[in-house]
Design a protein around this motif. Sequence first.
Motif, short mmCIF file in Angstrom:
data_model
loop_
_atom_site.label_atom_id
_atom_site.label_comp_id
_atom_site.label_asym_id
_atom_site.label_seq_id
_atom_site.Cartn_x
_atom_site.Cartn_y
_atom_site.Cartn_z
N SER A 1 -0.78 -2.42 -0.32
CA SER A 1 0.47 -2.46 -0.46
C SER A 1 0.87 -1.21 -1.29
N LYS B 1 5.72 -5.35 0.94
CA LYS B 1 6.76 -4.63 0.11
C LYS B 1 6.49 -4.98 -1.20
N ASP C 1 7.39 -9.39 -0.99
CA ASP C 1 7.34 -9.75 0.69
C ASP C 1 6.68 -11.05 1.09
N THR D 1 1.48 -9.39 6.55
CA THR D 1 1.12 -8.06 5.59
C THR D 1 -0.25 -8.27 4.89
#
Length: 258
Positions: free
Chosen positions: A106, A189, A218, A223
């Motif tokens: 991240s 995010k 997020d 992710t």
Amino acid sequence: MTKKPLILVTNDDGISAPGIRTLISVMKTIGDVVVVAPDSAQSGMGHAITLNSTLYAEEVFMNDGPQKEFTCSGTPADCVKIAIREILDRKPDLCVSGINHGSNASINVIYSGTMSAAIEAGIEGIPAIGFSLLDYSWNANFEACKSYVKTITENVLKNGIPNGIVLNVNLPNIPETDIKGIKVCRQAKANWVEEFDKRKTPQGKDYYWLTGKFVNLDGGEDTDEWALENSYVSIVPTQFDLTAHHFIKDLNTWNLND
């Protein structure tokens, strides 16, 4: 006879860190290894380079040779620059950075010396990978990383990486038998909610320690943070062109020249 690939190994935790020693051991099974790494810890240095002080590079001899190794007094990005310009006699086929003690998933990629070394290699047109283990301890166990590091590295050498892209690989801190596999992801995010712990010296002067809490904003299941939380190794293809291409059209509608 097929020539072995030349692999440049670096990191941001320093040349004696267990993470880089593990990475070296894996790379020696794949190619010819040259190590250029900081002589002291450089975590959180991002893409800093040395401009206003003297830079040193010195050959050292570790007890797990026979690879050639050099320490550098500068940052991780300095290590890659000096390796390419002064130490290596040809352009390396690959640069690997790490294995970092701690996450570079991240938003952490922005601050990471590990990833900045990989990005510096990418800027020079060298395929590059940054590896990180989600354990900040100096005594972290890197055994579970080895097979995944080797698999990803061999795939990069076989398939290549487009110019302008490096790979950000993070590994969960769990036994190898519990790792479910590898997932290609986007960067989550997230951000750090930071505070400063304000204290005073015995002389009454204020000083500060940076503290904070990581907050994942997020909810996506594609992710790096989701993959790591669900026992996968994450790979994020990372680019160093920071242009927000999607905003160029809108920006051109502004009255900038009136």
